[in-house]
Design a protein around this motif. Structure first.
Motif, PDB file in Angstrom:
ATOM      1  N   ARG A 245      -4.453 -19.174  -1.180  1.00 37.09           N
ATOM      2  CA  ARG A 245      -4.916 -17.795  -1.011  1.00 37.09           C
ATOM      3  C   ARG A 245      -4.722 -17.022  -2.306  1.00 37.09           C
ATOM      4  O   ARG A 245      -3.901 -17.367  -3.153  1.00 37.09           O
ATOM      5  N   LEU A 246      -5.499 -15.962  -2.426  1.00 39.57           N
ATOM      6  CA  LEU A 246      -5.392 -15.030  -3.547  1.00 39.57           C
ATOM      7  C   LEU A 246      -5.158 -13.643  -2.955  1.00 39.57           C
ATOM      8  O   LEU A 246      -5.970 -13.150  -2.179  1.00 39.57           O
ATOM      9  N   VAL A 247      -4.024 -13.037  -3.307  1.00 36.50           N
ATOM     10  CA  VAL A 247      -3.636 -11.747  -2.749  1.00 36.50           C
ATOM     11  C   VAL A 247      -3.734 -10.679  -3.828  1.00 36.50           C
ATOM     12  O   VAL A 247      -3.227 -10.850  -4.939  1.00 36.50           O
ATOM     13  N   THR A 248      -4.376  -9.567  -3.493  1.00 36.37           N
ATOM     14  CA  THR A 248      -4.489  -8.423  -4.400  1.00 36.37           C
ATOM     15  C   THR A 248      -3.741  -7.252  -3.790  1.00 36.37           C
ATOM     16  O   THR A 248      -3.875  -6.972  -2.597  1.00 36.37           O
ATOM     17  N   ILE A 249      -2.934  -6.567  -4.613  1.00 32.38           N
ATOM     18  CA  ILE A 249      -2.178  -5.429  -4.104  1.00 32.38           C
ATOM     19  C   ILE A 249      -2.522  -4.156  -4.869  1.00 32.38           C
ATOM     20  O   ILE A 249      -3.070  -4.203  -5.973  1.00 32.38           O
ATOM     21  N   ASP A 250      -2.204  -3.032  -4.267  1.00 29.18           N
ATOM     22  CA  ASP A 250      -2.314  -1.715  -4.898  1.00 29.18           C
ATOM     23  C   ASP A 250      -0.994  -1.465  -5.617  1.00 29.18           C
ATOM     24  O   ASP A 250       0.069  -1.421  -4.989  1.00 29.18           O
ATOM     25  N   THR A 251      -1.022  -1.306  -6.946  1.00 28.20           N
ATOM     26  CA  THR A 251       0.221  -1.130  -7.690  1.00 28.20           C
ATOM     27  C   THR A 251       0.820   0.262  -7.519  1.00 28.20           C
ATOM     28  O   THR A 251       1.944   0.506  -7.966  1.00 28.20           O
ATOM     29  N   GLY A 252       0.103   1.162  -6.879  1.00 27.96           N
ATOM     30  CA  GLY A 252       0.659   2.470  -6.587  1.00 27.96           C
ATOM     31  C   GLY A 252       1.499   2.469  -5.325  1.00 27.96           C
ATOM     32  O   GLY A 252       2.591   3.030  -5.281  1.00 27.96           O
ATOM     33  N   SER A 253       1.002   1.780  -4.299  1.00 28.95           N
ATOM     34  CA  SER A 253       1.691   1.771  -3.007  1.00 28.95           C
ATOM     35  C   SER A 253       2.417   0.467  -2.722  1.00 28.95           C
ATOM     36  O   SER A 253       3.313   0.418  -1.884  1.00 28.95           O
TER      37      SER A 253
END
Length: 329
Positions: A245-253
């Protein structure tokens, strides 16, 4: 637990400093390419008589784009080195005084880092340099090879002055440094932190990235996203390291934005993949190793759908290599 091939450090107080030094010309007796000629790659060879970089293979060899080869005889034997993408700057530990230096292969100057480096005892303790911002910054962390040895502080240096710009929090590694050096993002096993002049903001990682199956480091895109791969079966048994899997996150939250399944055509279960960099606002480049040493396959992957295309492949430039550092990414 450290993630595979991530960069970790332990912050220690009272690191030794030395007086500022200005850039000096490289000694004439040291072999180097003519001014204006950069490097294509550097390597440590495997001694044909005895496995490993011994005797004539103990020094790094630097190869120019034109094919000329010369040995970096002033570097600590078997230490780590790093090259900028354009092949102009080379970072290593100098053998004579154990000083960390950045060498301009085109201009011929050597700039030492002010902060003293600990001694290297064989393979037990070694530093690992990473050149950032086209050679403007040097990120330094250390590798301890046996229990009971504390890793020295991890830090970022302004190459022009040799002075330490940032120190990383304990047990964390660097994910990104802004081009102007004003902001950086670091990560540990449970959280990531954004550091700038206003202080440090810390966010917990999503649970799926706190598992042992998460490999590599978060790779920010420079705005508000960061991506990381999760392998199929790591490290239990080491049966299948391919990304699932490839997970993308919001670096603000710190919240997960996307979590997509990957189906890359990698037959070898040891083909571990890491995010190399962002190719666009929604695509990343994954660099995947294979069973063949220094053979990588590069895929361009959509972070929202998982769709991919193969965009490149690299192979070792010669046989019998122990270490290889390429100039171009």
């Amino acid at each position: 637990m450290k993630k595979l091939i991530s960069i970790a450090a332990v912050v220690a107080a009272g690191a030794a400093l030395v007086p500022p030094r200005t850039a000096v010309r490289a000694p004439d007796q040291l072999p180097r390419p003519a001014p204006g000629e950069a490097a294509a790659y550097a390597y440590l060879c495997d001694n044909a008589k005895d496995e490993g970089p011994h005797d004539e293979c103990a020094h790094w060899s630097v190869v120019t784009p034109g094919g000329k080869t010369w040995q970096l005889t002033d570097a600590v034997e078997r230490g780590y080195v790093d090259l900028t993408a354009d092949g102009r700057y080379l970072a290593y530990q100098r053998a004579g005084d154990a000083r960390l230096v950045v060498r301009d292969l085109v201009g011929g100057t050597v700039r030492p880092v002010q902060e003293a480096a600990p001694g290297v005892d064989g393979d037990r303790l070694a530093y690992r340099p990473t050149l950032l911002g086209k050679g403007r910054w040097l990120y330094v962390d250390y590798v301890a090879g046996w229990d009971g040895v504390d890793e020295p502080p991890s830090f970022v240096v302004d190459v022009a002055t040799g002075r330490t710009l940032w120190r990383l929090p304990g047990d964390s590694w660097l994910d990104r440094l802004e081009d102007d050096g004003s902001r950086l993002m670091v990560e540990d096993d449970k959280a990531f932190s954004v550091m700038d002049a206003s202080g440090t903001t810390t966010r917990p990682l999503p649970a799926r990235l706190r598992t042992v199956e998460a490999t590599g480091t978060l790779t920010p895109d420079g705005t508000d996203q960061a991506a990381q791969v999760i392998s199929r079966n790591f490290p239990a048994g080491g049966a299948d390291l391919r990304p699932a899997r490839l997970v993308t996150i919001d670096t603000g939250s710190g919240k997960a934005l996307h979590d997509v399944r990957l189906s890359l055509p990698l037959k070898d279960g040891a083909s571990i993949c890491n995010v190399s960099r962002w190719a666009s606002s929604r695509e990343v480049l994954l660099r995947c190793g294979t069973a063949e040493l220094f053979h990588d396959i590069i895929f361009r992957v959509d972070t929202r759908t998982g769709r991919h295309i193969k965009v490149g492949e690299t192979r070792p430039p010669r046989s019998h290599l122990v270490e290889l550092v390429r100039a171009a990414d």
